[in-house]
Every structure is written in C-alpha cells, then in structure tokens.
Design a protein around this motif. Structure first.
Motif, PDB file in Angstrom:
ATOM      1  N   ARG A 201       0.821  -1.222   0.000  1.00 53.65           N
ATOM      2  CA  ARG A 201       0.000   0.000   0.000  1.00 53.65           C
ATOM      3  C   ARG A 201       0.851   1.266   0.000  1.00 53.65           C
ATOM      4  O   ARG A 201       0.317   2.374  -0.128  1.00 53.65           O
ATOM      5  CB  ARG A 201      -0.933  -0.016   1.203  1.00 53.65           C
TER       6      ARG A 201
ATOM      7  N   VAL B 266      -5.864  -6.089  -0.202  1.00 61.38           N
ATOM      8  CA  VAL B 266      -5.892  -4.624  -0.331  1.00 61.38           C
ATOM      9  C   VAL B 266      -7.329  -4.192  -0.596  1.00 61.38           C
ATOM     10  O   VAL B 266      -7.879  -4.479  -1.665  1.00 61.38           O
ATOM     11  CB  VAL B 266      -4.966  -4.143  -1.467  1.00 61.38           C
TER      12      VAL B 266
ATOM     13  N   ALA C  75      -8.164   1.462  -0.150  1.00 58.98           N
ATOM     14  CA  ALA C  75      -6.726   1.742  -0.245  1.00 58.98           C
ATOM     15  C   ALA C  75      -6.302   2.066  -1.670  1.00 58.98           C
ATOM     16  O   ALA C  75      -5.118   2.353  -1.902  1.00 58.98           O
ATOM     17  CB  ALA C  75      -5.920   0.563   0.287  1.00 58.98           C
TER      18      ALA C  75
ATOM     19  N   ILE D  68      -2.317   1.997  -6.763  1.00 53.12           N
ATOM     20  CA  ILE D  68      -1.072   1.362  -6.337  1.00 53.12           C
ATOM     21  C   ILE D  68      -0.375   0.707  -7.526  1.00 53.12           C
ATOM     22  O   ILE D  68       0.839   0.887  -7.727  1.00 53.12           O
ATOM     23  CB  ILE D  68      -1.363   0.324  -5.235  1.00 53.12           C
TER      24      ILE D  68
END
Length: 272
Positions: free
Chosen positions: A133, A165, A169, A174
């Motif tokens: 993350r 995840v 998030a 990401i």
C-alpha cells in the motif's frame, strides 16, 4: 502450552493469525504457529478447496517467472513474497540466468528474516520489509535502487496479495504507481481470489471470507472484470487475460490438481 521459537523477531505478535504464516502452512511450510494452523483448519473446513487454491497460486508463480525469463526479463520485484518455500522466485529465475536479480518484499518480519537467512551469500537476491500500500517506499528503497537497473525491464509480482488490499486503499492507483517508473518490456503478474462458480461454493467461500475479517488482513473477493479494471493505466493485459490459474499456459508436466476457478491470474505488459 505456549510455543517458543528462537527465530521469531522481537515484537511479533504470535497470538494473532498472520496471512503470510497461514499461507506458509497451507503450502506445507514450518514457519507458522498454532494460531495460524488453527485458523487455516477453520478456513479449510468452511472452504475445502482452500489448500488447492494456494497450490494453484504457487504453481502459477513458477510458470509466470519461467515465461518471463524466456522473454528476457532478468529483474523481479516480488511484493508480498511471504515465507520462503518450495519454488522461490530467485530459484526459478536464476535457473535461467544465475545473475537474474530478485527483490523480495513482505510486510511480515518473520517472512523477511527467513528470506534473509535463505538468501545469505546470494549477491543477486535480497529482501526488504515493505507494504504494497506504500509503493514509493518500495520503489525508492535504497536496496531496490542498488539491486535493480530501472533502465531495463522489471517484472512486478503481486501473487496472492492484492486480495488483501481493500478498495478504500486504491489498489488500481497502487498498481499504476508501481508501473510508472518501469520501462517498456516490464510486466505485472497478478493472482487474486475470485468468486466461486457455484452458489454452494460461493456460500462456503463467503464463510471463509468472514473468518478473515477477524484478522488484520481481511480478504476482498474480486471478479475477473474487477481485476482487469485494476490493471488499466500503466499496463495492458496479455492473452489470455484474467483467467483461472489452470487456464494460464498450463504445463503438462505439472501435477494434476483439479482446476481452481477461484484462483484468478493474469500478466500485463507495460504500455509502450
């Protein structure tokens, strides 16, 4: 009786199940505790195919690394690498090229410590503690910058980790951030837990998912379409797309476990 292990880093809470140690036990490893084993047996009782899913993920990882080394990739960033077990990435990659470079990344200090012990004396493979993350902390870690040449392709491996995840998030962001500094010819490897194909299977899977909600790492089950949507941006999906692990370039020499449709996998390539 309280378990006592000399290999446990200071500060690790062994009273709470940990995803890395649970996965280690599922694959037949020994670096786990009674709480991890008890958790796994409860999950497996609810979802009997869970161990086969874990094995399918591991088999896919080996096939993916072999395929990428065949394409000339010689740098592998394995995020969520877990505790070392049979068929580690550096073993597969360095069989093709002894100077292939592998950086393992895991949030669990036990996984990091055990990997460090395994890699002692190997100048082309290292491990750092890191959190998927926080991609910048991984990409710009001094050890990563020292080991990798970012003017050459890198394969980013996210095997059996993205389903930990949550949407909150920003998993798509990401993956986009991980891809930004990579050159053309780089790849992204994903395996992810998907929904079971039958109503009874989905009900069993949902029971196991709720069990994970009691741990620090709840599981998010995503469909093929949702996984494909995460990959957009820096990467483009390669054929055959997001498929069950058994459908992704099967190896006729592999042991014949029944296909696991909930083990969804894909490889994507950095856009030119």
């Amino acid at each position: 009786m309280t378990e006592s292990y000399g290999w446990v880093p200071e500060g690790v809470d062994i009273t709470v199940p940990d995803a890395s140690r649970v996965y280690d036990y599922a694959l037949g490893g020994v670096h786990n505790f009674a709480v991890d084993r008890e958790f796994w047996h409860r999950a497996e009782k609810m979802f009997p195919d869970a161990r086969l899913v874990a094995r399918a993920n591991r088999a896919f990882l080996g096939r993916a690394v072999r395929r990428l080394t065949g394409l000339g990739v010689r740098q592998f960033l394995d995020i969520g690498s877990g505790i070392p077990t049979l068929g580690n990435v550096h073993e597969v990659a360095q069989e093709a090229d002894p100077e292939a470079r592998v950086m393992y990344v895991d949030i669990d200090p036990i996984a990091v410590q055990q990997s460090r012990s395994l890699l002692a004396g190997n100048p082309y493979a290292r491990v750092i503690q890191g959190d998927l993350r926080k991609p910048d902390d991984i990409l710009y870690h001094p050890d990563v910058l020292d080991l990798f040449d970012f003017s050459e392709p890198v394969a980013v491996l996210t095997v059996a980790v993205l389903h930990f995840v949550p949407d909150s998030a920003g998993p798509a962001g990401i993956l986009r951030r991980l891809g930004e500094p990579l050159v053309s010819g780089s790849h992204l490897v994903i395996s992810h837990l998907g929904p079971d194909a039958t109503p009874a299977g989905r009900a069993a899977q949902e029971q196991a998912r709720r069990l994970y909600e009691k741990t620090p790492t709840p599981v998010v089950i995503r469909t093929r379409e949702q996984i494909a949507a995460l990959i957009g941006g820096e990467f483009e999906l390669l054929p055959p797309g997001v498929v069950g692990s058994a459908e992704w370039h099967p190896d006729p020499d592999e042991a014949g476990d029944p296909p696991q449709p909930t083990a969804l996998v894909a490889i994507a390539r950095k856009r030119s």
